[in-house]
Write a protein that holds these residues in place. Structure first.
Motif, PDB file in Angstrom:
ATOM      1  N   ALA A  10      22.120 -26.825   0.298  1.00 58.29           N
ATOM      2  CA  ALA A  10      21.510 -25.746  -0.487  1.00 58.29           C
ATOM      3  C   ALA A  10      21.244 -24.526   0.390  1.00 58.29           C
ATOM      4  CB  ALA A  10      20.222 -26.237  -1.128  1.00 58.29           C
ATOM      5  N   ILE A  11      20.826 -24.756   1.613  1.00 61.24           N
ATOM      6  CA  ILE A  11      20.583 -23.649   2.535  1.00 61.24           C
ATOM      7  C   ILE A  11      21.887 -22.946   2.868  1.00 61.24           C
ATOM      8  CG2 ILE A  11      19.882 -23.068   4.892  1.00 61.24           C
ATOM      9  CD1 ILE A  11      17.780 -25.353   4.592  1.00 61.24           C
ATOM     10  N   LEU A  12      22.943 -23.719   3.106  1.00 60.70           N
ATOM     11  CA  LEU A  12      24.227 -23.138   3.472  1.00 60.70           C
ATOM     12  C   LEU A  12      24.920 -22.451   2.300  1.00 60.70           C
ATOM     13  CD1 LEU A  12      25.595 -25.971   5.771  1.00 60.70           C
ATOM     14  CD2 LEU A  12      24.615 -23.779   6.467  1.00 60.70           C
ATOM     15  N   ASP A  13      24.660 -22.894   1.090  1.00 62.66           N
ATOM     16  CA  ASP A  13      25.320 -22.344  -0.097  1.00 62.66           C
ATOM     17  C   ASP A  13      24.500 -21.259  -0.784  1.00 62.66           C
ATOM     18  OD1 ASP A  13      27.468 -23.977   0.314  1.00 62.66           O
ATOM     19  OD2 ASP A  13      26.889 -25.459  -1.181  1.00 62.66           O
ATOM     20  N   TRP A  14      23.669 -20.536  -0.051  1.00 62.16           N
ATOM     21  CA  TRP A  14      22.839 -19.496  -0.652  1.00 62.16           C
ATOM     22  C   TRP A  14      23.676 -18.419  -1.326  1.00 62.16           C
ATOM     23  CZ3 TRP A  14      23.312 -14.504   1.134  1.00 62.16           C
ATOM     24  CH2 TRP A  14      23.970 -14.346   2.362  1.00 62.16           C
ATOM     25  N   ARG A  15      24.897 -18.206  -0.829  1.00 61.64           N
ATOM     26  CA  ARG A  15      25.755 -17.173  -1.422  1.00 61.64           C
ATOM     27  C   ARG A  15      26.246 -17.552  -2.810  1.00 61.64           C
ATOM     28  NH1 ARG A  15      29.879 -16.381   3.247  1.00 61.64           N
ATOM     29  NH2 ARG A  15      28.397 -16.821   4.844  1.00 61.64           N
ATOM     30  N   ALA A  16      26.234 -18.836  -3.136  1.00 60.41           N
ATOM     31  CA  ALA A  16      26.702 -19.284  -4.445  1.00 60.41           C
ATOM     32  C   ALA A  16      25.823 -18.756  -5.578  1.00 60.41           C
ATOM     33  CB  ALA A  16      26.762 -20.808  -4.487  1.00 60.41           C
ATOM     34  N   ASN A  17      24.598 -18.360  -5.271  1.00 58.89           N
ATOM     35  CA  ASN A  17      23.682 -17.847  -6.292  1.00 58.89           C
ATOM     36  C   ASN A  17      23.733 -16.326  -6.423  1.00 58.89           C
ATOM     37  OD1 ASN A  17      22.661 -20.415  -6.907  1.00 58.89           O
ATOM     38  ND2 ASN A  17      21.361 -20.336  -5.104  1.00 58.89           N
ATOM     39  N   LEU A  18      24.660 -15.693  -5.725  1.00 60.00           N
ATOM     40  CA  LEU A  18      24.788 -14.243  -5.773  1.00 60.00           C
ATOM     41  C   LEU A  18      25.919 -13.832  -6.706  1.00 60.00           C
ATOM     42  CD1 LEU A  18      24.388 -13.510  -1.957  1.00 60.00           C
ATOM     43  CD2 LEU A  18      22.613 -13.494  -3.716  1.00 60.00           C
ATOM     44  N   PHE A  19      25.964 -12.560  -7.040  1.00 54.53           N
ATOM     45  CA  PHE A  19      26.983 -12.019  -7.934  1.00 54.53           C
ATOM     46  C   PHE A  19      27.919 -11.119  -7.138  1.00 54.53           C
ATOM     47  CE2 PHE A  19      23.303 -13.074 -10.419  1.00 54.53           C
ATOM     48  CZ  PHE A  19      23.866 -13.813 -11.450  1.00 54.53           C
ATOM     49  N   SER A  20      29.218 -11.406  -7.236  1.00 56.43           N
ATOM     50  CA  SER A  20      30.215 -10.734  -6.395  1.00 56.43           C
ATOM     51  C   SER A  20      31.049  -9.737  -7.170  1.00 56.43           C
ATOM     52  CB  SER A  20      31.178 -11.752  -5.795  1.00 56.43           C
ATOM     53  OG  SER A  20      30.515 -12.646  -4.969  1.00 56.43           O
ATOM     54  N   ILE A  21      31.419  -8.677  -6.456  1.00 58.60           N
ATOM     55  CA  ILE A  21      32.438  -7.765  -6.966  1.00 58.60           C
ATOM     56  C   ILE A  21      33.534  -7.664  -5.916  1.00 58.60           C
ATOM     57  CG2 ILE A  21      30.986  -6.437  -8.528  1.00 58.60           C
ATOM     58  CD1 ILE A  21      30.644  -4.333  -6.409  1.00 58.60           C
ATOM     59  N   PHE A  22      34.731  -7.509  -6.395  1.00 60.58           N
ATOM     60  CA  PHE A  22      35.914  -7.350  -5.552  1.00 60.58           C
ATOM     61  C   PHE A  22      36.213  -5.858  -5.506  1.00 60.58           C
ATOM     62  CE2 PHE A  22      40.610  -6.951  -5.520  1.00 60.58           C
ATOM     63  CZ  PHE A  22      40.865  -7.512  -4.285  1.00 60.58           C
ATOM     64  N   VAL A  23      36.308  -5.307  -4.306  1.00 61.45           N
ATOM     65  CA  VAL A  23      36.561  -3.878  -4.124  1.00 61.45           C
ATOM     66  C   VAL A  23      37.942  -3.725  -3.508  1.00 61.45           C
ATOM     67  CG1 VAL A  23      35.730  -1.738  -3.096  1.00 61.45           C
ATOM     68  CG2 VAL A  23      34.097  -3.536  -3.713  1.00 61.45           C
ATOM     69  N   ASN A  24      38.825  -3.061  -4.215  1.00 66.00           N
ATOM     70  CA  ASN A  24      40.216  -2.921  -3.782  1.00 66.00           C
ATOM     71  C   ASN A  24      40.538  -1.453  -3.508  1.00 66.00           C
ATOM     72  OD1 ASN A  24      42.770  -3.752  -3.119  1.00 66.00           O
ATOM     73  ND2 ASN A  24      43.413  -4.160  -5.213  1.00 66.00           N
ATOM     74  N   ASN A  25      41.659  -1.227  -2.871  1.00 66.73           N
ATOM     75  CA  ASN A  25      42.172   0.113  -2.586  1.00 66.73           C
ATOM     76  C   ASN A  25      41.239   0.875  -1.639  1.00 66.73           C
ATOM     77  OD1 ASN A  25      44.259   1.999  -2.889  1.00 66.73           O
ATOM     78  ND2 ASN A  25      43.022   3.190  -4.307  1.00 66.73           N
ATOM     79  N   MET A  26      40.882   0.228  -0.541  1.00 67.09           N
ATOM     80  CA  MET A  26      39.980   0.836   0.433  1.00 67.09           C
ATOM     81  C   MET A  26      40.752   1.366   1.631  1.00 67.09           C
ATOM     82  SD  MET A  26      36.809  -1.890   0.454  1.00 67.09           S
ATOM     83  CE  MET A  26      36.815  -1.778   2.198  1.00 67.09           C
ATOM     84  N   SER A  27      40.198   2.366   2.262  1.00 65.51           N
ATOM     85  CA  SER A  27      40.749   2.905   3.501  1.00 65.51           C
ATOM     86  C   SER A  27      40.563   1.872   4.612  1.00 65.51           C
ATOM     87  CB  SER A  27      40.016   4.193   3.877  1.00 65.51           C
ATOM     88  OG  SER A  27      40.274   4.532   5.211  1.00 65.51           O
ATOM     89  N   HIS A  28      41.504   1.789   5.511  1.00 64.41           N
ATOM     90  CA  HIS A  28      41.391   0.850   6.625  1.00 64.41           C
ATOM     91  C   HIS A  28      40.352   1.306   7.653  1.00 64.41           C
ATOM     92  CE1 HIS A  28      44.348   3.804   8.019  1.00 64.41           C
ATOM     93  NE2 HIS A  28      43.930   3.512   9.235  1.00 64.41           N
ATOM     94  N   ARG A  29      39.808   2.497   7.482  1.00 66.35           N
ATOM     95  CA  ARG A  29      38.794   3.018   8.401  1.00 66.35           C
ATOM     96  C   ARG A  29      37.362   2.706   7.956  1.00 66.35           C
ATOM     97  NH1 ARG A  29      42.325   7.781   7.883  1.00 66.35           N
ATOM     98  NH2 ARG A  29      40.868   8.345   6.252  1.00 66.35           N
ATOM     99  N   VAL A  30      37.184   2.135   6.782  1.00 65.72           N
ATOM    100  CA  VAL A  30      35.843   1.880   6.253  1.00 65.72           C
ATOM    101  C   VAL A  30      35.149   0.797   7.077  1.00 65.72           C
ATOM    102  CG1 VAL A  30      34.557   0.999   4.270  1.00 65.72           C
ATOM    103  CG2 VAL A  30      36.409   2.594   3.915  1.00 65.72           C
ATOM    104  N   LEU A  31      33.909   1.077   7.460  1.00 65.90           N
ATOM    105  CA  LEU A  31      33.102   0.124   8.220  1.00 65.90           C
ATOM    106  C   LEU A  31      32.098  -0.575   7.306  1.00 65.90           C
ATOM    107  CD1 LEU A  31      32.353   2.352  11.326  1.00 65.90           C
ATOM    108  CD2 LEU A  31      34.111   0.586  11.093  1.00 65.90           C
ATOM    109  N   LYS A  32      31.677  -1.758   7.715  1.00 61.94           N
ATOM    110  CA  LYS A  32      30.756  -2.563   6.914  1.00 61.94           C
ATOM    111  C   LYS A  32      29.451  -1.816   6.627  1.00 61.94           C
ATOM    112  CE  LYS A  32      29.060  -7.293   6.743  1.00 61.94           C
ATOM    113  NZ  LYS A  32      29.063  -8.591   7.435  1.00 61.94           N
TER     114      LYS A  32
END
Length: 102
Positions: A10-32
């Protein structure tokens, strides 16, 4: 009593309770950090994964990311306002990815 295995899972799977979006067509220069700043306008970003650039069949570099929010309402606001948003000169495409784990 919950076993130690399930508590750790449960501790390791904390991301499973989040909501994701997929972002496409990004510049290769974009930083986190820059992406987090742009996507935090509509709600707190919990996690970001940026896929490193790969070559497509046409020889173009493909960059995409997954951005995760804690609340679905915040994710939906970003989808409504963020589709075709320009980041680093590129018009991004946002798609809901609720059942995808990375």
């Amino acid at each position: 009593m919950i076993s130690r295995y399930w508590r750790m899972r449960a501790i390791l799977d904390w991301r499973a309770n989040l909501f994701s979006i997929f972002v496409n067509n990004m510049s290769h220069r974009v930083l986190k950090g820059a992406l987090c700043e742009d996507f935090s306008v509509y709600g707190r970003v919990m996690d970001i994964y940026i896929h490193s650039a790969t070559k497509s069949n046409k020889g173009n570099e493909i960059m995409f990311a997954f951005v995760k929010y804690r609340f679905k309402s915040k994710m939906m606001k970003m989808i409504e306002a963020g589709n075709n948003k320009r980041i680093d000169g590129w018009s991004i495409i946002i798609i809901v990815k609720e059942a995808f784990y990375y």
